[in-house]
Design an enzyme around this catalytic site. Structure first.
Site, short mmCIF file in Angstrom:
data_model
loop_
_atom_site.label_atom_id
_atom_site.label_comp_id
_atom_site.label_asym_id
_atom_site.label_seq_id
_atom_site.Cartn_x
_atom_site.Cartn_y
_atom_site.Cartn_z
N ASP A 9 0.91 -1.24 -0.04
CA ASP A 9 0.07 0.17 0.02
C ASP A 9 0.80 1.23 -0.04
O ASP A 9 1.88 1.30 0.31
CB ASP A 9 -0.98 0.25 1.31
CG ASP A 9 -1.85 -1.08 1.29
OD1 ASP A 9 -1.86 -1.97 0.21
OD2 ASP A 9 -2.82 -0.82 2.15
N ASP A 10 0.26 2.45 -0.49
CA ASP A 10 0.51 3.78 -0.11
C ASP A 10 1.75 4.14 -1.30
O ASP A 10 2.24 5.56 -1.17
CB ASP A 10 1.37 4.02 1.26
CG ASP A 10 0.32 3.84 2.40
OD1 ASP A 10 -1.05 3.55 1.83
OD2 ASP A 10 0.49 3.97 3.60
N HIS A 22 -6.15 3.08 -4.17
CA HIS A 22 -5.99 3.40 -2.58
C HIS A 22 -6.08 4.74 -2.30
O HIS A 22 -5.57 5.44 -1.34
CB HIS A 22 -4.65 2.85 -2.25
CG HIS A 22 -4.48 2.74 -0.85
ND1 HIS A 22 -5.37 2.25 -0.01
CD2 HIS A 22 -3.43 3.18 0.26
CE1 HIS A 22 -5.08 2.06 1.39
NE2 HIS A 22 -3.65 2.77 1.30
N HIS A 32 -5.05 9.64 0.14
CA HIS A 32 -4.84 8.98 1.54
C HIS A 32 -5.40 9.49 2.68
O HIS A 32 -5.14 9.39 3.76
CB HIS A 32 -3.49 8.70 1.68
CG HIS A 32 -3.24 7.40 2.56
ND1 HIS A 32 -3.20 7.44 3.90
CD2 HIS A 32 -3.08 6.05 2.01
CE1 HIS A 32 -3.30 6.25 4.25
NE2 HIS A 32 -3.03 5.26 3.38
N HIS A 57 4.01 -2.43 3.04
CA HIS A 57 3.90 -1.06 2.40
C HIS A 57 5.05 -0.77 1.68
O HIS A 57 6.09 -0.96 2.15
CB HIS A 57 3.77 0.03 3.56
CG HIS A 57 2.41 -0.04 4.20
ND1 HIS A 57 2.06 -1.02 5.27
CD2 HIS A 57 1.32 0.77 4.11
CE1 HIS A 57 0.90 -0.53 5.76
NE2 HIS A 57 0.15 0.36 5.07
ZN LIG Z 1 -2.38 3.11 3.26
#
Ligand SMILES: [Zn+2]
Length: 242
Positions: A51-52, A101, A105, A195
């Protein structure tokens, strides 16, 4: 008993609050909308998800995945795709799955519905325009799902994918500890959360990069294959490039 009623009322308010908390935050909750948190248990396969990103660390994660011939899924933040378009393109070129995603954020929790819709839609179009792939899966920031989030994702045909096992790589822990967090809990069908970026841009993902070979080798020692999420769930990403 004069105190009976207020105590009862307080109790049910607390219960309602607990229910709402569960519906919004619990990774496995299905109350507000359908949510995958694991894949099929009847095959010896698991999925790695990141993620991210994208971020500069994504490149090193891609290097490790390529060296081990493993496919993963990257839940990308639209704003970061704009910052690192070449890295986002590399993710797809190397055969990994891509998910939505959000654009920046921000948690969907206290957002107006229009803003949530904008976050989901904007990320979707930035990803599609930059890398030529329109995601069919989404993961909300912090795993927080709301009614507005489910409306927005349903309109775009996005399935929600949470996770079963976390590496807790957002904590200050060593690569070995990240790998142990994953390996201790993983079983057939597990969706693993790691991540490749940091939504607050404070830490590098050096420890995740170093944990990754330990994780991949540990999973393979247990005869667990690393499969793309699309295989684990039978969802697909649609390729828009010809
Ligand atoms: Zn995230």
């Amino acid at each position: 008993m004069r105190l009976g009623l207020p105590i009862l009322a307080t109790g049910s308010v607390a219960m309602a609050a607990a229910s709402l908390y569960y519906a919004v935050f619990a990774v496995r909750s299905q109350w507000l909308g359908p949510t995958y948190w694991r894949g099929r248990r009847d095959r010896n396969a698991v999925a790695l998800t990141f993620d991210d990103g994208p971020s500069p660390d994504t490149e090193r994660i891609l290097d490790v995945l390529a060296a081990h011939k493993a496919s993963a899924t990257f839940f990308m933040v639209g704003r970061e795709v704009e910052s690192f378009p070449g890295i986002a393109q590399r993710v797809v070129a190397e055969g990994h799955d891509v998910g939505n995603h959000s654009y920046s954020h921000a948690s969907y929790l206290f957002q107006r519905a229009a803003e949530t819709q904008n976050q989901v839609r904007r990320a979707q179009s930035v990803i599609a325009e930059t890398i030529g792939v329109r995601p069919l899966i989404a993961r909300p920031p912090y795993g927080v799902r709301t009614r507005a989030y489910f409306r927005a994702t349903r309109d775009l045909g996005l399935q929600t994918v949470q996770w079963e096992v976390a590496g807790f790589d957002w904590k200050r822990i060593t690569p070995r500890q990240i790998a142990d967090n994953v390996l201790r809990k993983t079983r057939p069908g597990s969706i693993i959360l790691l991540h490749d970026g940091d939504s607050e841009k404070k830490v590098s993902r050096k420890n995740t990069v170093e944990a990754l070979p330990l994780i991949i080798e540990g999973l393979r020692d247990r005869d667990l294959q690393i499969a793309p999420l699309s295989q684990l769930l039978a969802a697909k990403t649609e390729n828009l490039t010809k």
